[in-house]
Every structure is written in structure tokens, then in C-alpha cells.
Design an enzyme around this catalytic site. Structure first.
Site, PDB file in Angstrom:
ATOM      1  N   ARG A 126       0.863  -1.185   0.000  1.00 31.62           N
ATOM      2  CA  ARG A 126       0.000   0.000   0.000  1.00 31.62           C
ATOM      3  C   ARG A 126       0.897   1.231   0.000  1.00 31.62           C
ATOM      4  NH1 ARG A 126      -3.490  -2.709  -1.631  1.00 31.62           N
ATOM      5  NH2 ARG A 126      -5.560  -3.083  -0.791  1.00 31.62           N
ATOM      6  N   GLU A 131      -3.616   7.347  -4.543  1.00 36.00           N
ATOM      7  CA  GLU A 131      -3.720   6.979  -5.959  1.00 36.00           C
ATOM      8  C   GLU A 131      -5.161   7.151  -6.461  1.00 36.00           C
ATOM      9  OE1 GLU A 131      -2.201   2.903  -5.325  1.00 36.00           O
ATOM     10  OE2 GLU A 131      -4.190   2.156  -5.834  1.00 36.00           O
ATOM     11  N   HIS A 138      -0.985   0.122 -10.051  1.00 33.68           N
ATOM     12  CA  HIS A 138      -1.643  -0.848  -9.151  1.00 33.68           C
ATOM     13  C   HIS A 138      -2.090  -2.101  -9.940  1.00 33.68           C
ATOM     14  CE1 HIS A 138      -3.909  -1.104  -5.056  1.00 33.68           C
ATOM     15  NE2 HIS A 138      -3.591  -2.304  -5.481  1.00 33.68           N
TER      16      HIS A 138
HETATM   17  C1  DGY Z   1      -5.703  -6.020  -3.046  1.00 35.29           C
HETATM   18  O1  DGY Z   1      -6.311  -7.052  -3.326  1.00 35.29           O
HETATM   19  O2  DGY Z   1      -5.602  -5.604  -1.899  1.00 35.29           O
HETATM   20  C2  DGY Z   1      -5.055  -5.293  -4.163  1.00 35.29           C
HETATM   21  O3  DGY Z   1      -4.394  -4.179  -3.796  1.00 35.29           O
HETATM   22  C3  DGY Z   1      -6.015  -5.059  -5.284  1.00 35.29           C
HETATM   23  O4  DGY Z   1      -5.852  -6.183  -6.046  1.00 35.29           O
END
Ligand code: DGY
Length: 324
Positions: free
Chosen positions: A243, A272, A290
Site C-alpha cells: 500500500r 492513488e 496498481h
Molecule cells: C488487493 O487485493 O488488496 C489489491 O491491492 C487489489 O488487487
């Protein structure tokens, strides 16, 4: 005939997932593919028995205070669920689920992609070629760092980190270290060729490349700050597929611009899709939008996992991926 539970979906999902939702629920699919704002999230909570949300939906305490509240379950499409105020959901007796396991391989593949791209300067090379600036092969051209045999430091040792360790150690001959207060057993770590360290600082001081795999929590937000980046080896690399808010952008852009770090590979960003403009000016950063779980197979599997969580809840069965 009993009415099917009403499920409201906040984003467009793979076609196979949308059609399975149509078969199993009285579903309201997303008409537009944009993040859902607070008003529409509150409408979904007020009108649906369940909400199928994604990591771009900010289900804050204020949003969850929707009145009247009909939803009894939020099935999040994603393994991370820091977009949901879980304590507020609990207070409103809303069950929260996520989609673990099915994205482990693809997200760890993407972490390896970033390790390889940053250490081998692949983003920089592609930009040079596409920009018409490549003048041809030469022994001193765009020299990066060898990956094989280097030391990888994993911060967090959950499913995705373990899959990265397996790839890095058994595929690339890397020495792998990890820091996680809840690390797997010594036997499991040995099978992954991974040595635990008692502190994060030890991992930072030894690793040639550090890859972040911890969730975003109050304890990890801003974890990679000026002090911790300074503890990384000079000329080392940072990769983040977890993250964005785990990294302090002021500190990271300074460490990259000043040369303390040789490069960084980032798939996730604070705030983001708005990216700190300083990253755009740095050639030694690989920036991805992402993409960790973005394969057809994984996105479908995430959808089916969310459906299974909803179905189990409405049928009164044990809920596979309940996090609250
Ligand atoms: C998640 O699953 O947490 C990702 O960041 C999105 O696929």
C-alpha cells in the site's frame, strides 16, 4: 419462492463474474466504472442486503453511519481491506470479507517484475528506446545491478511475501531475509530459503533490495520514513506492491534524488491515482498503476471468491474469508 438477496456492486467486474452474480442474486451491477463516492456508497448500504465493494471504495465510519442501513455484509474484492473502517462495520454489525489466496501468485510475480525492472533499469531503457535516444550497444550503457545472488529483504511475511521468497530464492538464487513479528515457523522459512531477523533495522541494513508486504495499518503507515530509508544500504532498492501509505513520499523522493537509493519500483501510491509529481521526474523509479492482481485469471478468481463469501453469508454457512 423466497426473494434472492439484493447485492449492489460498486465497479464493473469481469464478465464471467457479473453473469454469475446475476444468476445467484438480485444484483445491481455498476453502470459506470468509476470509484463510488460517499453518497452512492450510502445508497448501496441503505438499499442492498450486501455490497460488493472494491479497494477504491472508501467505506469510512461516516459512510457506514448510513441511515437506514440495510446491508449486513460488505464483500470486498481485494485481499487488502484498509478501505473499510472495520471497527465501524463491526459496530453496525456488518460482516466484512476479503479475497485472499487467489491473488498471491500474480501479486508476487509483479513484485519480482519490479525487482527485475528496477535493478536492471528496464523502465529507463524502454523510455530511452521509445524516445529515440538509443545510440546503440556499448559496454558502459545503462549498467544496472545483477539480481542473482543478491540479498532480498522482505518486510512482512504473509502469503504474498512467502511467494516472493520462493521465487527469489529458488528461481533467482537470492539470499532472502525477512522481518515479521508473526513470521512463519522455522521449518517453513527454511523451505523458502529465508532467514528471519529480529528487527526491521537488521533487514534494512543487510538487504540489496527491500520489498514491502505488510498491510496498511496505523502501525505501518509511514513505516518507510527518512530514518528507515537512511538505514537501507547505500545503492540499494525499494519495491512496494503493498500500500502506498507505508512509504513517506518526501523521504523516498529525497533518497532517490540524492542517490542514497539506486532505485525504487512502485505499484501502489498514497492517494492513488494521483501520483506525487516528484516521482515523474525521477528516472530511477519504475511506476506501475496498481497492477498486482491484474490478470484475467486472478480478477475472475477474486470475483468468484467474493461471490462465495456472499452466498455463504446469505445461506447461513460458515463464511470463508470473514475478516470482521
Ligand atoms: C488487493 O487485493 O488488496 C489489491 O491491492 C487489489 O488487487
Amino acid at each position: 419462492m423466497t426473494a434472492q438477496p439484493k447485492v449492489i456492486v460498486t465497479r464493473r467486474l469481469p464478465a464471467a463474474v457479473e453473469s454469475a452474480l446475476r444468476e445467484r442474486f438480485d444484483v445491481e451491477l455498476a453502470a459506470r466504472d468509476r470509484p463510488t463516492g460517499p453518497d452512492d456508497l450510502q445508497r448501496a448500504l441503505a438499499q442492498g442486503d450486501g455490497v460488493l465493494s472494491t479497494v477504491t471504495d472508501k467505506l469510512t465510519a461516516e459512510v457506514l453511519a448510513a441511515y437506514p442501513l440495510r446491508a449486513r455484509i460488505i464483500a470486498n474484492f481485494g485481499v487488502g481491506y484498509d478501505n473499510i473502517d472495520v471497527l465501524a462495520a463491526q459496530a453496525h454489525e456488518i460482516v466484512v470479507t476479503n479475497t485472499p489466496d487467489v491473488l498471491t501468485d500474480c501479486t508476487s510475480d509483479l513484485a519480482m517484475t519490479l525487482i527485475l525492472m528496477t535493478m536492471r533499469r528496464a523502465g529507463e531503457g524502454e523510455r530511452e528506446l521509445r524516445g529515440g535516444r538509443w545510440t546503440g550497444w556499448r559496454p558502459t550503457h545503462m549498467v544496472g545491478s545483477r539480481v542473482t545472488g543478491k540479498t532480498l529483504g522482505l518486510v512482512g511475511m504473509g502469503r504474498i511475501a512467502r511467494a516472493v521468497a520462493r521465487r527469489a530464492h529458488h528461481g533467482f538464487g537470492m539470499r532472502v531475509l525477512c522481518y515479521d513479528p508473526a513470521a512463519p515457523s522455522p521449518v517453513e522459512l527454511a523451505a523458502l530459503g529465508t532467514e528471519p531477523r529480529a528487527t526491521l533495522e537488521e533487514v534494512l541494513a543487510e538487504a540489496d533490495v527491500v520489498s514491502l508486504h505488510c498491510p496498511s495499518t496505523p502501525a505501518t503507515r509511514g513505516l518507510m520514513n527518512e530514518q528507515r530509508l537512511a538505514q537501507m544500504r547505500p545503492g540499494s532498492y525499494l519495491v512496494n506492491t503493498a500500500r502506498g501509505d507505508i512509504v513517506d513520499d518526501d523521504a523516498l523522493t529525497a533518497a532517490l534524488a540524492g542517490g542514497h537509493l539506486a532505485g525504487a519500483g512502485l505499484d501502489v501510491f498514497r492517494g492513488e491515482p494521483n501520483i506525487d509529481a516528484r516521482y515523474m521526474k525521477l528516472d530511477n523509479v519504475v511506476l506501475l498503476p496498481h497492477l498486482g492482481s491484474a490478470t484475467r485469471e486472478t480478477r475472475e478468481a477474486m470475483g468468484f471468491r467474493a461471490i462465495e463469501n456472499l452466498a455463504a453469508f446469505f445461506e447461513g454457512r460458515p463464511i470463508p474469508d470473514r475478516v470482521a
